[in-house]
Design a protein around this motif. Structure first.
Motif, PDB file in Angstrom:
ATOM      1  N   GLU A  12       6.049  30.577  70.937  1.00  0.00           N
ATOM      2  CA  GLU A  12       7.292  30.923  70.238  1.00  0.00           C
ATOM      3  C   GLU A  12       8.010  29.682  69.717  1.00  0.00           C
ATOM      4  OE1 GLU A  12       6.656  31.556  73.371  1.00  0.00           O
ATOM      5  OE2 GLU A  12       6.462  33.708  73.689  1.00  0.00           O
ATOM      6  N   LEU A  13       7.889  28.571  70.467  1.00  0.00           N
ATOM      7  CA  LEU A  13       8.623  27.352  70.110  1.00  0.00           C
ATOM      8  C   LEU A  13       7.735  26.319  69.419  1.00  0.00           C
ATOM      9  CD1 LEU A  13      10.656  27.022  73.409  1.00  0.00           C
ATOM     10  CD2 LEU A  13      11.503  27.794  71.213  1.00  0.00           C
ATOM     11  N   GLY A  14       6.532  26.729  69.034  1.00  0.00           N
ATOM     12  CA  GLY A  14       5.635  25.781  68.370  1.00  0.00           C
ATOM     13  C   GLY A  14       5.395  26.101  66.910  1.00  0.00           C
ATOM     14  N   ARG A  15       6.083  27.153  66.385  1.00  0.00           N
ATOM     15  CA  ARG A  15       5.891  27.546  64.978  1.00  0.00           C
ATOM     16  C   ARG A  15       7.049  27.065  64.119  1.00  0.00           C
ATOM     17  NH1 ARG A  15       4.855  32.633  67.583  1.00  0.00           N
ATOM     18  NH2 ARG A  15       2.630  33.152  67.613  1.00  0.00           N
ATOM     19  N   PHE A  16       6.746  26.785  62.843  1.00  0.00           N
ATOM     20  CA  PHE A  16       7.806  26.384  61.915  1.00  0.00           C
ATOM     21  C   PHE A  16       7.389  26.739  60.491  1.00  0.00           C
ATOM     22  CE2 PHE A  16       4.967  22.764  62.258  1.00  0.00           C
ATOM     23  CZ  PHE A  16       4.813  22.359  60.941  1.00  0.00           C
ATOM     24  N   MET A  17       8.384  26.670  59.595  1.00  0.00           N
ATOM     25  CA  MET A  17       8.145  26.933  58.167  1.00  0.00           C
ATOM     26  C   MET A  17       8.630  25.729  57.363  1.00  0.00           C
ATOM     27  SD  MET A  17       7.058  30.017  58.596  1.00  0.00           S
ATOM     28  CE  MET A  17       6.839  30.450  56.898  1.00  0.00           C
ATOM     29  N   LEU A  18       7.983  25.496  56.218  1.00  0.00           N
ATOM     30  CA  LEU A  18       8.420  24.437  55.299  1.00  0.00           C
ATOM     31  C   LEU A  18       8.816  25.078  53.976  1.00  0.00           C
ATOM     32  CD1 LEU A  18       5.697  21.668  55.910  1.00  0.00           C
ATOM     33  CD2 LEU A  18       7.983  21.822  56.917  1.00  0.00           C
ATOM     34  N   ARG A  19       9.993  24.716  53.485  1.00  0.00           N
ATOM     35  CA  ARG A  19      10.473  25.251  52.207  1.00  0.00           C
ATOM     36  C   ARG A  19      10.830  24.093  51.262  1.00  0.00           C
ATOM     37  NH1 ARG A  19      12.244  30.272  51.416  1.00  0.00           N
ATOM     38  NH2 ARG A  19      14.142  29.631  50.336  1.00  0.00           N
ATOM     39  N   TYR A  20      10.730  24.399  49.988  1.00  0.00           N
ATOM     40  CA  TYR A  20      11.028  23.389  48.977  1.00  0.00           C
ATOM     41  C   TYR A  20      11.596  24.094  47.753  1.00  0.00           C
ATOM     42  CZ  TYR A  20      10.271  19.865  45.315  1.00  0.00           C
ATOM     43  OH  TYR A  20      10.438  19.012  44.266  1.00  0.00           O
ATOM     44  N   SER A  21      12.756  23.651  47.309  1.00  0.00           N
ATOM     45  CA  SER A  21      13.449  24.171  46.122  1.00  0.00           C
ATOM     46  C   SER A  21      13.509  25.704  46.091  1.00  0.00           C
ATOM     47  CB  SER A  21      12.800  23.646  44.831  1.00  0.00           C
ATOM     48  OG  SER A  21      11.505  24.181  44.659  1.00  0.00           O
ATOM     49  N   GLY A  22      13.923  26.283  47.230  1.00  0.00           N
ATOM     50  CA  GLY A  22      14.178  27.715  47.267  1.00  0.00           C
ATOM     51  C   GLY A  22      12.982  28.593  47.512  1.00  0.00           C
ATOM     52  N   SER A  23      11.809  28.043  47.786  1.00  0.00           N
ATOM     53  CA  SER A  23      10.634  28.872  48.060  1.00  0.00           C
ATOM     54  C   SER A  23       9.882  28.298  49.260  1.00  0.00           C
ATOM     55  CB  SER A  23       9.707  28.933  46.841  1.00  0.00           C
ATOM     56  OG  SER A  23       9.257  27.629  46.503  1.00  0.00           O
ATOM     57  N   THR A  24       9.210  29.175  49.993  1.00  0.00           N
ATOM     58  CA  THR A  24       8.439  28.760  51.169  1.00  0.00           C
ATOM     59  C   THR A  24       7.086  28.227  50.709  1.00  0.00           C
ATOM     60  OG1 THR A  24       9.529  30.508  52.424  1.00  0.00           O
ATOM     61  CG2 THR A  24       7.580  29.520  53.405  1.00  0.00           C
TER      62      THR A  24
END
Length: 703
Positions: free
Chosen positions: A680-692
């Motif tokens: 649960e604590l090892g996931r993440f998302m990267l976003r750039y200029s309003g989109s994933t």
């Protein structure tokens, strides 16, 4: 008038030649206690000589203060700070200035020694050192512990002796000066105070006899009723107060930490609390205006979670605002701005129950401007409902490039959601056409399979949020029933499998909100990702690295004594400044803290991007409730999607669809866990200029 002539003719100059007592009331200022009066002869004021003797006695007592505590002080528990000084005034020739210096020295010594040294010893040390506080402290501290114990025993013997009908000597005065500080200590302890000295149900053994004063009697009344003189009563009282003081102070010094409490059987207690029902966190996602809030608001109304009176009020208010169809959406969209714009902006949270589940419902926003809020809600969910609009053109707008249907599906899968129910909403607008339903399910099925969902974990349900069809009970409309024989939405929610909870792992809670509540401390809300917590336990906040105490736990607006993994709770915390805590901080077990770093390595899956990712690429890191600017510091390797083998080392750039190992650097420290330890604590998302642009898992924490 004859009696007045004698008074007027009497010459008072002989009595008052040394004292200027004009304007003072002798009767108000000087009270003679029974014990004091018993030692003196009663003077009859009938003759001038006797009157002069009485006045001389009274004013000699004024110059030489009483060695005993006044009854008023005894009754109301005022601190007798001058009693010890009064005793030494009687045994030493001390001026008023010296006595003031003595009291000042005593105050300074009390700050250092507290109650560990008797006042008599401190006063003697101050006088021996000629009012030098430093020398007096050295003198007191240099005395051996044996001498201290011996003095204490002697005082106890003195207290135990009876002094029937005799005036008190210097030993009695010393005993009295010892008693008063102990009494005042009792009055300032944190216990319940009462007027006078009530000694209920306490047996003080004295010379082999038990003396139990009746409840509610003061010291003097108790001595009268038991037939014992006041001196005995006071000595008995001092012993009783001394014993009760020791009883009160014994348990308090050592504060047990939360982990020393009896360990609870979390799983058994959890089943009891839920009535045997399993806990499930459900997030509702989908494109803007797909009808998410209306669908779930109507579901809650049909389940009875919203009463008819409240629903009628929403209907009237929405009509006035010109948004009659938004009445059910207002159940979850509570803020004025959300209702005015007709758009969900923040994650609305509520609870309801099915036959076998206790559901925590999170209504996520669908607008692309509020995707960070949607990520926060999805990160706390176990299962999801994807709502799509069946209207012609609306489904296509949400599903094609730039629509949130596709992005939300990718996000929830990347954040660990494996079970999905697709609610094909607004089917009444296409007359419950089977062809339209199959068209939508075929397009979505292909996409969801690519996103990583298993076909067996995805269910499709035709619904009407505004009409309430096929929500709580199976649809009755013939246009629907002749081709759809499946479950209604509530039955599908009830059939979800609850995930495995990390009960045995160390406590972890990600802060979703911080606010100041009434009373001391402050409150934080969030989902417990692992472990459990009890009231009174110590917690460590990371990255601030500050410890605090859980003063209270609230679950669904109800105070509880404990909470476990999967619960959305509000913690009331003390011992820490609210300024130091932010949304995104993690509370953990002080013995097993979470790791904090600014640089870590991760395995990422690149989504559909227009610009290739290179070294130094700026991104926005979304991790649980954290939103932190970061930079891709290094591109380590490109990996094979299925096997994970390295296909290319140190690539120059990353393009869409690639699986890669990269190194990220954040501007500020973030609290992370390895994916292998805490999924649960090892996931993440990267976003750039309003989109994933990518989803990833933490593989290595650098610093």
């Amino acid at each position: 008038m004859s009696r007045h002539r004698n008074v007027r003719g009497y010459n008072y100059d002989e009595d008052f030649e040394d004292d200027d007592v004009y304007g003072q009331s002798v009767e108000d200022d000087y009270c003679i206690s029974p014990s004091t009066g018993s030692g003196h002869t009663v003077v009859s004021p009938s003759s001038p000589e006797n009157t002069a003797k009485a006045a001389q006695f009274i004013y000699s007592r004024r110059d030489k203060p009483a060695t005993f505590a006044e009854p008023l002080e005894e009754e109301y528990g005022y601190e007798g700070t001058d009693d010890t000084a009064d005793y030494f005034t009687s045994s030493h020739q001390v001026t008023e200035v010296d006595r003031a210096r003595l009291n000042s020295c005593l105050d300074q010594m009390r700050e250092v020694l507290a109650e560990s040294v008797p006042e008599q010893t401190m006063v003697q040390a101050v006088l021996d050192s000629k009012f030098d506080v430093q020398k007096a402290l050295d003198l007191v501290l240099s005395q051996g512990s044996k001498q201290h114990v011996k003095t204490k025993n002697e005082d106890a013997v003195i207290v135990g002796k009876k002094t029937k009908g005799k005036t008190r000597d210097s030993q009695s005065a010393r005993m009295e000066s010892e008693i008063v500080p102990k009494i005042t200590k009792m009055t300032v302890s944190g216990k319940k105070q009462s007027m006078g000295f009530e000694v209920p149900c306490v047996i003080a053994e004295e010379n082999g006899h038990a003396n139990t004063p009746q409840k509610g009697l003061s010291a003097e009344d108790a001595s009268v009723t038991s037939g014992v003189p006041e001196a005995v009563s006071k000595s008995t009282l001092s012993q009783v107060m001394q014993v009760s003081e020791e009883q009160n102070t014994v348990p308090t010094p050592v504060r047990k930490s939360g982990k020393t409490k009896p360990q609870i059987d979390v799983k058994a207690e959890l089943e009891k609390r839920q009535g045997g029902k399993q806990l499930l966190n459900l997030v509702v996602i989908g494109h803007v205006d797909a009808g998410k809030s209306t669908l779930m608001g109507h579901l809650l109304y049909l389940l009875g979670n919203v009463n008819k009176r409240t629903m009628h009020k929403y209907e009237q208010e929405s009509k006035k605002a010109g948004k009659a169809s938004f009445a059910y959406a207002w159940v979850l969209d509570e803020t004025g701005e959300e209702r005015e714009r007709g758009v969900t902006m923040d994650v609305g949270m509520t609870k309801f129950e099915t036959k076998t589940k206790a559901i925590t419902l999170m209504d996520a926003p669908g607008h692309k401007d509020f995707i960070p809020n949607m990520i926060t809600g999805a990160a706390q969910a176990d299962v999801a409902i994807l709502v799509v609009d069946a209207s012609r053109g609306e489904f296509e707008a949400g599903f094609e490039t730039g629509g949130q249907t596709r992005e939300h599906g990718l996000l929830v899968r990347s954040l660990g959601v494996t079970q999905l129910a697709v609610a094909v909403n607004k089917m009444d607008q296409v007359n419950w056409q089977q062809e339209r339903f199959q068209e939508i399910t075929s397009k979505l099925g292909q996409f969801l399979k690519q996103a990583g969902f298993k076909e067996s974990d995805v269910a499709y349900i035709p619904t009407s949020g505004l009409g309430g069809e096929n929500l709580v009970t199976r649809g009755q409309i013939s246009d629907l029933t002749h081709w759809y024989k499946g479950k209604c939405l509530l039955e599908q929610i009830d059939s979800f499998k609850p995930p495995q909870r990390s009960m045995d792992k160390p406590f972890r809670l990600c802060v979703a909100d911080v606010f100041k509540d009434q009373g001391s401390g402050f409150c934080v809300t969030g989902k417990i990702e692992a472990g459990y917590i009890q009231v009174g336990e110590r917690l460590l906040a990371m990255p601030p690295n500050e410890t605090c105490t859980a003063k209270g736990i609230t679950l669904h607006d109800e105070p509880v004594d404990w909470a476990a993994a999967g619960d959305h709770v509000t913690l009331t915390l003390t011992g820490m400044d609210i300024i130091k805590i932010n949304v995104g901080c993690v509370y953990c077990d002080p013995k097993e803290p979470i790791k904090v770093c600014t640089r870590f390595r991760a395995r990422v899956l690149i989504f559909n991007i227009e610009v290739p990712i290179t070294k130094g690429f700026p991104v926005l890191l979304h991790y649980q409730t954290v939103s932190e600017p970061a930079t891709i510091r290094r591109l380590l390797s490109v990996l094979h999607k299925s096997t994970g083998e390295v296909t290319k080392s140190r690539p120059k750039f990353l393009s869409k669809g690639q699986n890669a190992l990269i190194e990220l650097q954040t501007q500020r420290p973030v609290a992370l866990e390895l994916y292998k330890d805490f999924k649960e604590l090892g996931r993440f998302m990267l976003r750039y200029s309003g989109s994933t642009i990518a989803a990833g898992v933490v593989t290595e924490i650098k610093e």
